[in-house]
Design a protein around this motif. Structure first.
Motif, short mmCIF file in Angstrom:
data_model
loop_
_atom_site.label_atom_id
_atom_site.label_comp_id
_atom_site.label_asym_id
_atom_site.label_seq_id
_atom_site.Cartn_x
_atom_site.Cartn_y
_atom_site.Cartn_z
N HIS A 91 39.83 32.51 37.83
CA HIS A 91 41.07 31.72 37.83
C HIS A 91 41.56 31.36 36.44
O HIS A 91 42.58 30.69 36.30
CB HIS A 91 40.95 30.46 38.69
CG HIS A 91 40.31 30.69 40.01
ND1 HIS A 91 40.80 31.59 40.93
CD2 HIS A 91 39.19 30.17 40.56
CE1 HIS A 91 40.02 31.60 41.98
NE2 HIS A 91 39.03 30.76 41.79
N ALA B 204 48.03 43.50 43.94
CA ALA B 204 47.40 42.18 43.92
C ALA B 204 48.43 41.07 44.09
O ALA B 204 49.63 41.29 43.96
CB ALA B 204 46.64 42.00 42.60
N HIS B 205 47.93 39.91 44.35
CA HIS B 205 48.73 38.68 44.42
C HIS B 205 49.89 38.79 45.41
O HIS B 205 50.96 38.25 45.18
CB HIS B 205 49.24 38.26 43.04
CG HIS B 205 48.21 38.30 41.97
ND1 HIS B 205 46.94 37.78 42.12
CD2 HIS B 205 48.24 38.84 40.73
CE1 HIS B 205 46.26 37.98 41.00
NE2 HIS B 205 47.02 38.62 40.15
N ASP C 241 40.08 36.04 43.25
CA ASP C 241 40.70 36.14 41.93
C ASP C 241 39.93 35.31 40.90
O ASP C 241 40.47 34.88 39.91
CB ASP C 241 42.17 35.72 41.99
CG ASP C 241 42.99 36.29 40.86
OD1 ASP C 241 42.66 37.38 40.35
OD2 ASP C 241 43.99 35.64 40.46
N THR D 70 45.40 37.54 47.00
CA THR D 70 44.81 36.91 45.83
C THR D 70 45.88 36.16 45.05
O THR D 70 47.07 36.38 45.25
CB THR D 70 44.20 37.95 44.87
OG1 THR D 70 45.23 38.86 44.47
CG2 THR D 70 43.07 38.72 45.50
N GLY D 71 45.45 35.29 44.18
CA GLY D 71 46.32 34.68 43.18
C GLY D 71 47.48 33.87 43.71
O GLY D 71 48.55 33.85 43.10
#
Length: 128
Positions: free
Chosen positions: A85, A13-14, A82, A48-49
């Motif tokens: 938040h 992720a991210h 995401d 994401t993120g």
């Protein structure tokens, strides 16, 4: 090294959570690009993120990293909001994050791949 040895598919992720201020040339991110593009098709990357990686208004410093990932493995990238938040709600919204994808992947077929085709493969969705 641990991720390279995993005998299964995995997602990160991210975008790997590398500091956007250090750009795509940072050594850790370059290793991440190699991992994502190693040909094994085990590593999936989630866009994401971005607000976790950047404090720049509009997250403009994330764009070179997102573009590098998309260029390296367009078949192993998925997008996510995401949401909700959590503690970042005052800095970001899902619509704004979604609109970033058009900046990072201006080609409509690449966006469709990221938003439709790749999730279909990753999550084994059945086409109707």
């Amino acid at each position: 090294p641990t991720l390279r040895e995993l005998p299964i598919e995995f997602s990160v992720a991210h975008m790997g959570l590398f500091p956007a201020k250090d750009g795509p040339q940072q050594p850790g991110f370059q290793e991440f690009l190699k991992l994502a593009g190693d040909g094994s098709k085990r590593c999936w990357v989630k866009l994401t993120g971005v607000y976790r990686m950047s404090t720049v208004p509009g997250f403009t410093d994330v764009a070179p990293m997102a573009r590098a990932l998309i260029a390296a493995r367009p078949d192993r990238i998925i997008w996510g909001s995401d949401f909700p938040h959590l503690s970042f709600h005052d800095r970001v919204g899902s619509v704004g994050l979604f609109n970033k994808l058009a900046e990072w992947a201006p080609d409509a077929s690449t966006r469709e791949r990221i938003l439709v085709e790749n999730p279909r493969v990753l999550f084994d969705f059945v086409s109707s």
